[in-house]
Motif scaffolding. Structure first.
Motif, PDB file in Angstrom:
ATOM      1  N   ASP A  18       9.624  51.771  69.938  1.00  0.00           N
ATOM      2  CA  ASP A  18      10.968  51.526  70.255  1.00  0.00           C
ATOM      3  C   ASP A  18      11.285  50.321  69.375  1.00  0.00           C
ATOM      4  O   ASP A  18      10.459  49.292  69.297  1.00  0.00           O
ATOM      5  CB  ASP A  18      10.978  51.439  71.785  1.00  0.00           C
ATOM      6  CG  ASP A  18      12.657  51.434  72.155  1.00  0.00           C
ATOM      7  OD1 ASP A  18      12.961  52.184  72.479  1.00  0.00           O
ATOM      8  OD2 ASP A  18      12.919  50.090  72.161  1.00  0.00           O
TER       9      ASP A  18
ATOM     10  N   ARG B 279      25.112  47.365  70.253  1.00  0.00           N
ATOM     11  CA  ARG B 279      25.476  46.417  71.690  1.00  0.00           C
ATOM     12  C   ARG B 279      24.715  45.122  71.340  1.00  0.00           C
ATOM     13  O   ARG B 279      23.613  45.136  71.808  1.00  0.00           O
ATOM     14  CB  ARG B 279      25.382  47.173  72.946  1.00  0.00           C
ATOM     15  CG  ARG B 279      25.854  46.185  74.155  1.00  0.00           C
ATOM     16  CD  ARG B 279      25.343  46.843  75.447  1.00  0.00           C
ATOM     17  NE  ARG B 279      25.823  46.183  76.319  1.00  0.00           N
ATOM     18  CZ  ARG B 279      25.587  46.247  77.689  1.00  0.00           C
ATOM     19  NH1 ARG B 279      25.147  47.329  78.074  1.00  0.00           N
ATOM     20  NH2 ARG B 279      25.797  45.559  78.768  1.00  0.00           N
ATOM     21  N   TRP B 280      25.354  44.029  70.888  1.00  0.00           N
ATOM     22  CA  TRP B 280      24.490  42.848  70.528  1.00  0.00           C
ATOM     23  C   TRP B 280      25.204  41.729  70.978  1.00  0.00           C
ATOM     24  O   TRP B 280      24.606  40.687  70.811  1.00  0.00           O
ATOM     25  CB  TRP B 280      24.032  42.872  69.181  1.00  0.00           C
ATOM     26  CG  TRP B 280      25.271  43.263  68.009  1.00  0.00           C
ATOM     27  CD1 TRP B 280      25.482  44.185  67.863  1.00  0.00           C
ATOM     28  CD2 TRP B 280      26.267  42.287  67.782  1.00  0.00           C
ATOM     29  NE1 TRP B 280      26.844  43.924  66.770  1.00  0.00           N
ATOM     30  CE2 TRP B 280      27.287  42.929  66.843  1.00  0.00           C
ATOM     31  CE3 TRP B 280      26.447  40.829  67.936  1.00  0.00           C
ATOM     32  CZ2 TRP B 280      28.388  42.351  66.199  1.00  0.00           C
ATOM     33  CZ3 TRP B 280      27.378  40.198  67.293  1.00  0.00           C
ATOM     34  CH2 TRP B 280      28.450  40.943  66.175  1.00  0.00           C
TER      35      TRP B 280
ATOM     36  N   ARG C  88      15.142  48.973  81.707  1.00  0.00           N
ATOM     37  CA  ARG C  88      14.859  49.253  80.151  1.00  0.00           C
ATOM     38  C   ARG C  88      13.603  49.976  80.214  1.00  0.00           C
ATOM     39  O   ARG C  88      13.227  50.912  79.488  1.00  0.00           O
ATOM     40  CB  ARG C  88      14.735  47.989  79.343  1.00  0.00           C
ATOM     41  CG  ARG C  88      15.897  47.064  79.254  1.00  0.00           C
ATOM     42  CD  ARG C  88      16.838  48.280  78.398  1.00  0.00           C
ATOM     43  NE  ARG C  88      16.505  48.900  76.991  1.00  0.00           N
ATOM     44  CZ  ARG C  88      16.533  48.366  75.928  1.00  0.00           C
ATOM     45  NH1 ARG C  88      17.412  47.099  75.900  1.00  0.00           N
ATOM     46  NH2 ARG C  88      16.129  48.914  74.854  1.00  0.00           N
TER      47      ARG C  88
ATOM     48  N   LEU D 243      12.879  47.902  70.568  1.00  0.00           N
ATOM     49  CA  LEU D 243      12.783  46.859  71.500  1.00  0.00           C
ATOM     50  C   LEU D 243      11.284  46.352  71.429  1.00  0.00           C
ATOM     51  O   LEU D 243      10.934  45.175  71.258  1.00  0.00           O
ATOM     52  CB  LEU D 243      13.201  47.116  72.971  1.00  0.00           C
ATOM     53  CG  LEU D 243      12.939  46.044  73.881  1.00  0.00           C
ATOM     54  CD1 LEU D 243      13.799  44.773  73.737  1.00  0.00           C
ATOM     55  CD2 LEU D 243      13.700  46.478  75.394  1.00  0.00           C
TER      56      LEU D 243
ATOM     57  N   ARG E 230      19.895  43.572  74.563  1.00  0.00           N
ATOM     58  CA  ARG E 230      20.065  43.871  72.892  1.00  0.00           C
ATOM     59  C   ARG E 230      19.853  45.722  72.991  1.00  0.00           C
ATOM     60  O   ARG E 230      18.858  46.028  73.442  1.00  0.00           O
ATOM     61  CB  ARG E 230      19.331  43.208  72.024  1.00  0.00           C
ATOM     62  CG  ARG E 230      19.901  43.466  70.760  1.00  0.00           C
ATOM     63  CD  ARG E 230      18.968  44.630  69.889  1.00  0.00           C
ATOM     64  NE  ARG E 230      19.293  45.012  68.616  1.00  0.00           N
ATOM     65  CZ  ARG E 230      19.154  46.119  68.193  1.00  0.00           C
ATOM     66  NH1 ARG E 230      18.256  47.173  68.611  1.00  0.00           N
ATOM     67  NH2 ARG E 230      19.502  46.252  66.863  1.00  0.00           N
ATOM     68  N   ARG E 231      20.775  46.533  72.447  1.00  0.00           N
ATOM     69  CA  ARG E 231      20.539  47.860  72.028  1.00  0.00           C
ATOM     70  C   ARG E 231      21.390  47.998  70.948  1.00  0.00           C
ATOM     71  O   ARG E 231      22.387  47.352  70.453  1.00  0.00           O
ATOM     72  CB  ARG E 231      21.362  48.590  73.106  1.00  0.00           C
ATOM     73  CG  ARG E 231      20.671  48.444  74.566  1.00  0.00           C
ATOM     74  CD  ARG E 231      21.264  49.459  75.595  1.00  0.00           C
ATOM     75  NE  ARG E 231      20.752  49.506  77.100  1.00  0.00           N
ATOM     76  CZ  ARG E 231      19.628  50.247  77.348  1.00  0.00           C
ATOM     77  NH1 ARG E 231      19.098  51.356  76.577  1.00  0.00           N
ATOM     78  NH2 ARG E 231      18.876  50.197  78.494  1.00  0.00           N
TER      79      ARG E 231
ATOM     80  N   ASP F 298      13.572  53.526  81.880  1.00  0.00           N
ATOM     81  CA  ASP F 298      13.945  54.325  81.036  1.00  0.00           C
ATOM     82  C   ASP F 298      12.868  55.160  80.250  1.00  0.00           C
ATOM     83  O   ASP F 298      13.001  56.458  79.883  1.00  0.00           O
ATOM     84  CB  ASP F 298      14.789  53.751  79.754  1.00  0.00           C
ATOM     85  CG  ASP F 298      16.303  53.713  80.249  1.00  0.00           C
ATOM     86  OD1 ASP F 298      16.642  53.976  81.440  1.00  0.00           O
ATOM     87  OD2 ASP F 298      16.832  52.811  79.739  1.00  0.00           O
TER      88      ASP F 298
ATOM     89  N   SER G 161      23.698  39.885  73.915  1.00  0.00           N
ATOM     90  CA  SER G 161      22.294  39.321  73.363  1.00  0.00           C
ATOM     91  C   SER G 161      22.474  37.912  72.569  1.00  0.00           C
ATOM     92  O   SER G 161      21.898  37.325  72.854  1.00  0.00           O
ATOM     93  CB  SER G 161      21.734  40.504  72.574  1.00  0.00           C
ATOM     94  OG  SER G 161      20.363  40.006  72.364  1.00  0.00           O
TER      95      SER G 161
END
Length: 371
Positions: free
Chosen positions: A304, A188-189, A135, A306, A184-185, A138, A192
């Motif tokens: 971000d 897409r959870w 992460r 996150l 977690r994205r 990136d 998570s």
């Protein structure tokens, strides 16, 4: 004002393009944050790390009790019988039911071979490091920032690489929270949410993390994700109710009651607890406090979702620890420690972007034109 190229990051920080006035406000807020971190100097050392004689309720004693419980379950004992007997023998409170940990961790460790818990801990820690390394990779395109991030992750996870702490619930719950957050994205959870649920089943205070994730998902309009976090909370509540019923059947009015959780030790205690949970414990207290403040700023500087979730998570646990923790429960900070120091990689860009508007001096060139 146009956003300027970044120093370490592949994208500008949250403060890139900020106006001079707003930049000064944020800088003043950073100064106040660092001053607040220095209140750690007025906080007494937690009992378990004080220089005087250790108390009977130190975290080391807690660890020994947890190990005794695991051994009792491995020997064929019923978890609730073994746990309440061990706590009662050690002079620990048994009321309210939250003083008795949920059985998840002890039952799993009792089912493993002697080398199993340590091996599982190392695997989990390695997976967390890999997920967060990817992460952060990136957004850190160059080698030096990536190396710094790796070293900071290691410094954050020192306590989580100690095999002798495998029976400690916060070690596992903290790693699972970090893993859940790192996986977690947007869109897409499910993984998570699953790891968040496991963290709650090991340590009840992980429910605060799930509440933060639920609130953030709802705020961003991710209704399906919010429903997933809510479902995890409902499942946890059902498990907690069953746990409360089981504990009530093993305890009575003559059992000791907890002194409560209203330490009111303040933000400085959160700073100290976080320092003790990471490699910052090797530094002088004031220096460690400044680094904690800068790491908090760094997470806020990461533009971000996150980063925003990490800030909300740290704020939530700062409130929890500052208000409710006692001096002997400083280890609650382990819940947010595994990747905390990695926030420092965002500090160079965040500070540069805040300072640039106030250091910028526009030059006016006067040119004489001959006619």
């Amino acid at each position: 004002m146009a956003r300027s190229p970044s120093l370490w990051l592949s994208a500008p920080s949250r403060f890139a393009g900020i106006g001079k006035t707003r930049g000064r406000v944020v800088l003043a807020g950073l100064a106040l944050l660092l001053l607040a971190c220095l209140t750690v100097l007025a906080v007494p050392d937690p009992a378990a790390v004080a220089t005087g004689p250790a108390t009977s309720q130190s975290d080391q004693t807690d660890l020994m009790v947890y190990e005794k419980i695991v051994a009792g379950v491995k020997g064929g004992g019923d978890y609730y019988t073994v746990a309440t007997d061990a706590l009662r023998a050690g002079g620990y409170p048994l009321r309210p039911f939250l003083t008795v940990r949920m059985p998840s961790l002890a039952v799993v460790q009792a089912a493993l071979p002697p080398w199993g818990p340590a091996a599982l801990l190392y695997l989990l820690a390695a997976y967390v490091g890999m997920v967060w390394g990817l992460r952060l990779g990136d957004v850190l395109p160059r080698a030096l920032p990536r190396l710094a991030a790796l070293l900071l992750l290691i410094g954050s996870m020192l306590a989580f690489l100690q095999a002798e702490l495998v029976a400690f619930h916060e070690i596992w719950a903290g790693l699972l929270i970090a893993l859940s957050l790192g996986l977690r994205r947007p869109g897409r959870w499910m993984e998570s949410v699953a790891f968040g649920l496991v963290a709650m089943l090991i340590r009840e205070t992980a429910a605060l993390y799930v509440l933060v994730m639920l609130a953030m998902a709802w705020r961003e309009g991710a209704r399906r994700e919010a429903l997933g976090w809510l479902t995890a909370l409902v499942l946890f509540a059902a498990a907690l109710a069953a746990h409360a019923h089981a504990v009530s059947g093993m305890t009575g009015p003559l059992d000791a009651a907890s002194p409560g959780w209203s330490g009111l030790l303040g933000f400085g205690f959160f700073v100290k607890a976080l320092s003790l949970a990471t490699a910052l414990q090797l530094l002088p207290v004031a220096a460690a406090a400044m680094i904690v403040g800068l790491a908090l700023f760094g997470w806020a500087a990461w533009d971000d979702p996150l980063g925003l979730r990490m800030v909300a998570l740290l704020a939530a646990y700062a409130a929890l620890i500052g208000i409710f923790a006692r001096s002997d429960t400083f280890y609650w900070a382990l819940m947010v420690a595994p990747v905390f120091l990695a926030g420092l990689v965002f500090v160079p860009d965040g500070l540069r972007d805040l300072l640039r508007p106030n250091l910028d001096r526009r030059r006016i060139t006067v040119t004489r034109v001959a006619r």
